[in-house]
Design a protein around this motif. Structure first.
Motif, PDB file in Angstrom:
ATOM      1  N   LEU A 193       0.846  -1.190   0.000  1.00  0.00           N
ATOM      2  CA  LEU A 193       0.000   0.000   0.000  1.00  0.00           C
ATOM      3  C   LEU A 193       0.882   1.240   0.000  1.00  0.00           C
ATOM      4  O   LEU A 193       1.871   1.306   0.732  1.00  0.00           O
ATOM      5  CB  LEU A 193      -0.915  -0.003   1.237  1.00  0.00           C
ATOM      6  N   GLU A 194       0.501   2.204  -0.831  1.00  0.00           N
ATOM      7  CA  GLU A 194       1.175   3.489  -0.814  1.00  0.00           C
ATOM      8  C   GLU A 194       0.144   4.603  -0.978  1.00  0.00           C
ATOM      9  O   GLU A 194      -0.643   4.599  -1.921  1.00  0.00           O
ATOM     10  CB  GLU A 194       2.215   3.586  -1.924  1.00  0.00           C
ATOM     11  N   ALA A 195       0.127   5.511  -0.026  1.00  0.00           N
ATOM     12  CA  ALA A 195      -0.721   6.706  -0.097  1.00  0.00           C
ATOM     13  C   ALA A 195       0.187   7.904  -0.344  1.00  0.00           C
ATOM     14  O   ALA A 195       1.192   8.066   0.361  1.00  0.00           O
ATOM     15  CB  ALA A 195      -1.494   6.885   1.211  1.00  0.00           C
ATOM     16  N   ARG A 196      -0.160   8.707  -1.325  1.00  0.00           N
ATOM     17  CA  ARG A 196       0.695   9.829  -1.698  1.00  0.00           C
ATOM     18  C   ARG A 196      -0.071  11.148  -1.650  1.00  0.00           C
ATOM     19  O   ARG A 196      -1.088  11.310  -2.329  1.00  0.00           O
ATOM     20  CB  ARG A 196       1.266   9.622  -3.109  1.00  0.00           C
ATOM     21  N   ASN A 197       0.413  12.042  -0.796  1.00  0.00           N
ATOM     22  CA  ASN A 197      -0.070  13.422  -0.732  1.00  0.00           C
ATOM     23  C   ASN A 197      -1.592  13.484  -0.556  1.00  0.00           C
ATOM     24  O   ASN A 197      -2.291  14.198  -1.272  1.00  0.00           O
ATOM     25  CB  ASN A 197       0.351  14.185  -1.993  1.00  0.00           C
ATOM     26  N   ILE A 198      -2.098  12.735   0.420  1.00  0.00           N
ATOM     27  CA  ILE A 198      -3.550  12.689   0.661  1.00  0.00           C
ATOM     28  C   ILE A 198      -4.003  13.968   1.349  1.00  0.00           C
ATOM     29  O   ILE A 198      -3.506  14.329   2.422  1.00  0.00           O
ATOM     30  CB  ILE A 198      -3.925  11.464   1.525  1.00  0.00           C
ATOM     31  N   ARG A 199      -4.946  14.629   0.716  1.00  0.00           N
ATOM     32  CA  ARG A 199      -5.515  15.868   1.260  1.00  0.00           C
ATOM     33  C   ARG A 199      -7.031  15.726   1.335  1.00  0.00           C
ATOM     34  O   ARG A 199      -7.665  15.208   0.410  1.00  0.00           O
ATOM     35  CB  ARG A 199      -5.154  17.068   0.380  1.00  0.00           C
ATOM     36  N   LYS A 200      -7.583  16.170   2.457  1.00  0.00           N
ATOM     37  CA  LYS A 200      -9.021  16.097   2.661  1.00  0.00           C
ATOM     38  C   LYS A 200      -9.460  17.250   3.548  1.00  0.00           C
ATOM     39  O   LYS A 200      -8.848  17.520   4.586  1.00  0.00           O
ATOM     40  CB  LYS A 200      -9.409  14.759   3.320  1.00  0.00           C
ATOM     41  N   SER A 201     -10.526  17.915   3.130  1.00  0.00           N
ATOM     42  CA  SER A 201     -11.081  19.011   3.921  1.00  0.00           C
ATOM     43  C   SER A 201     -12.565  18.780   4.127  1.00  0.00           C
ATOM     44  O   SER A 201     -13.253  18.215   3.265  1.00  0.00           O
ATOM     45  CB  SER A 201     -10.870  20.352   3.215  1.00  0.00           C
ATOM     46  N   PHE A 202     -13.058  19.213   5.264  1.00  0.00           N
ATOM     47  CA  PHE A 202     -14.490  19.332   5.504  1.00  0.00           C
ATOM     48  C   PHE A 202     -14.749  20.840   5.614  1.00  0.00           C
ATOM     49  O   PHE A 202     -14.650  21.552   4.632  1.00  0.00           O
ATOM     50  CB  PHE A 202     -14.901  18.534   6.741  1.00  0.00           C
ATOM     51  N   ASP A 203     -15.039  21.355   6.787  1.00  0.00           N
ATOM     52  CA  ASP A 203     -15.104  22.811   6.934  1.00  0.00           C
ATOM     53  C   ASP A 203     -13.703  23.416   6.950  1.00  0.00           C
ATOM     54  O   ASP A 203     -13.520  24.590   6.660  1.00  0.00           O
ATOM     55  CB  ASP A 203     -15.845  23.189   8.227  1.00  0.00           C
ATOM     56  N   LYS A 204     -12.734  22.619   7.295  1.00  0.00           N
ATOM     57  CA  LYS A 204     -11.328  23.049   7.320  1.00  0.00           C
ATOM     58  C   LYS A 204     -10.460  21.852   6.934  1.00  0.00           C
ATOM     59  O   LYS A 204     -10.941  20.700   6.923  1.00  0.00           O
ATOM     60  CB  LYS A 204     -10.950  23.568   8.704  1.00  0.00           C
ATOM     61  N   PRO A 205      -9.193  22.057   6.606  1.00  0.00           N
ATOM     62  CA  PRO A 205      -8.330  20.933   6.233  1.00  0.00           C
ATOM     63  C   PRO A 205      -8.212  19.906   7.360  1.00  0.00           C
ATOM     64  O   PRO A 205      -7.977  20.264   8.509  1.00  0.00           O
ATOM     65  CB  PRO A 205      -6.983  21.606   5.949  1.00  0.00           C
ATOM     66  N   VAL A 206      -8.381  18.636   7.002  1.00  0.00           N
ATOM     67  CA  VAL A 206      -8.257  17.546   7.957  1.00  0.00           C
ATOM     68  C   VAL A 206      -6.990  16.742   7.695  1.00  0.00           C
ATOM     69  O   VAL A 206      -6.297  16.331   8.634  1.00  0.00           O
ATOM     70  CB  VAL A 206      -9.493  16.623   7.903  1.00  0.00           C
ATOM     71  N   LEU A 207      -6.679  16.514   6.432  1.00  0.00           N
ATOM     72  CA  LEU A 207      -5.437  15.855   6.033  1.00  0.00           C
ATOM     73  C   LEU A 207      -4.678  16.799   5.113  1.00  0.00           C
ATOM     74  O   LEU A 207      -5.236  17.298   4.130  1.00  0.00           O
ATOM     75  CB  LEU A 207      -5.725  14.525   5.317  1.00  0.00           C
ATOM     76  N   LYS A 208      -3.406  17.011   5.414  1.00  0.00           N
ATOM     77  CA  LYS A 208      -2.641  18.059   4.741  1.00  0.00           C
ATOM     78  C   LYS A 208      -1.445  17.487   3.974  1.00  0.00           C
ATOM     79  O   LYS A 208      -0.303  17.838   4.222  1.00  0.00           O
ATOM     80  CB  LYS A 208      -2.166  19.082   5.779  1.00  0.00           C
TER      81      LYS A 208
END
Length: 227
Positions: free
Chosen positions: A3-18
């Motif tokens: 498994l490789e995760a690369r540059n995962i970004r996620k926001s809801f009302d504000k950034p959660v994963l940067k």
């Protein structure tokens, strides 16, 4: 890499994963730790394909996820709960799905509860049923979200033994947890996720020995909250 995760970004009302990046090898058990709200569950959900996100995840197969609250169907028996996953995900016939379900229930030491309903199970039994359901889609990688959080010490010990068994049989596991004792007992590697970013990624031995300064600050803060 399994498994490789690369540059995962996620926001809801504000950034959660940067911009989180993680690599995992086959049969590795990684504990994902950090304060509440740091992004652990969201990262697992992104890797499992349950959330839309920016970035990229590469895996040998689609990971299966085990949830903190079990999410068992209350109107179905344990066997039916477990058999439903391969019928839906893999298109197996009922008889084949039930045969597979029986084999994984035996693996998690729950064969004697096949005909029970979720409300008749203890917390530890419910968690093992949820793990059996994940195993029934034959994943290589299993993502586990706070699976020891509602368990008494006896049930927690049984779950630790089960996760060790799954690792020995070749499964790759990522465990999001606040339980440092379980992380120390199980993990090959610890990833510390704080405020949506990886602040430490090292071996479990280095993490708990005080050899990593960031890990030491986190553990000192965690210990202060429990004393």
């Amino acid at each position: 890499m399994t498994l490789e995760a690369r540059n995962i970004r996620k926001s809801f009302d504000k950034p959660v994963l940067k911009g989180v990046s993680i690599k995992m090898r086959k049969s590795e058990l990684v504990a994902l730790v950090g304060p509440s709200g740091g992004g652990k569950t969201t990262l697992l959900r992104c890797i499992a394909g349950l959330e839309a996100f920016e970035g990229e995840v590469t895996t040998q197969d689609r990971p299966a996820m085990v949830f903190q609250d079990y999410n068992l169907w209350p109107h179905k028996t344990v066997l039916e709960n477990v058999a439903e996953a391969p019928r839906f995900a893999r298109g197996l016939r009922r008889s084949d799905a039930e045969a597979l379900a029986k084999s994984v229930l035996n693996l998690v030491n729950l064969a004697d509860k096949s005909d029970s309903f979720p409300h008749e199970l203890s917390g530890g039994q419910s968690q093992r049923a949820a793990i059996a359901r994940a195993l029934a889609v034959t994943p290589e990688t299993i993502l586990l979200d706070e699976v020891t959080s509602n368990l008494d010490p006896h049930a927690r010990g049984g779950l630790v033994r089960l996760l060790r068994k799954l690792k020995r049989r070749g499964n790759t596991l990522m465990l999001a947890t606040h339980d440092m004792a379980t992380a120390k007992a199980l993990a090959d590697r610890i990833i510390l996720l704080e405020n949506g970013s990886v602040t430490c990624d090292c071996s479990a031995n280095e993490f708990f020995s005080g050899g990593n300064a960031r890990a030491k600050r986190f553990l000192d803060g965690s210990n202060a909250l429990t004393h």
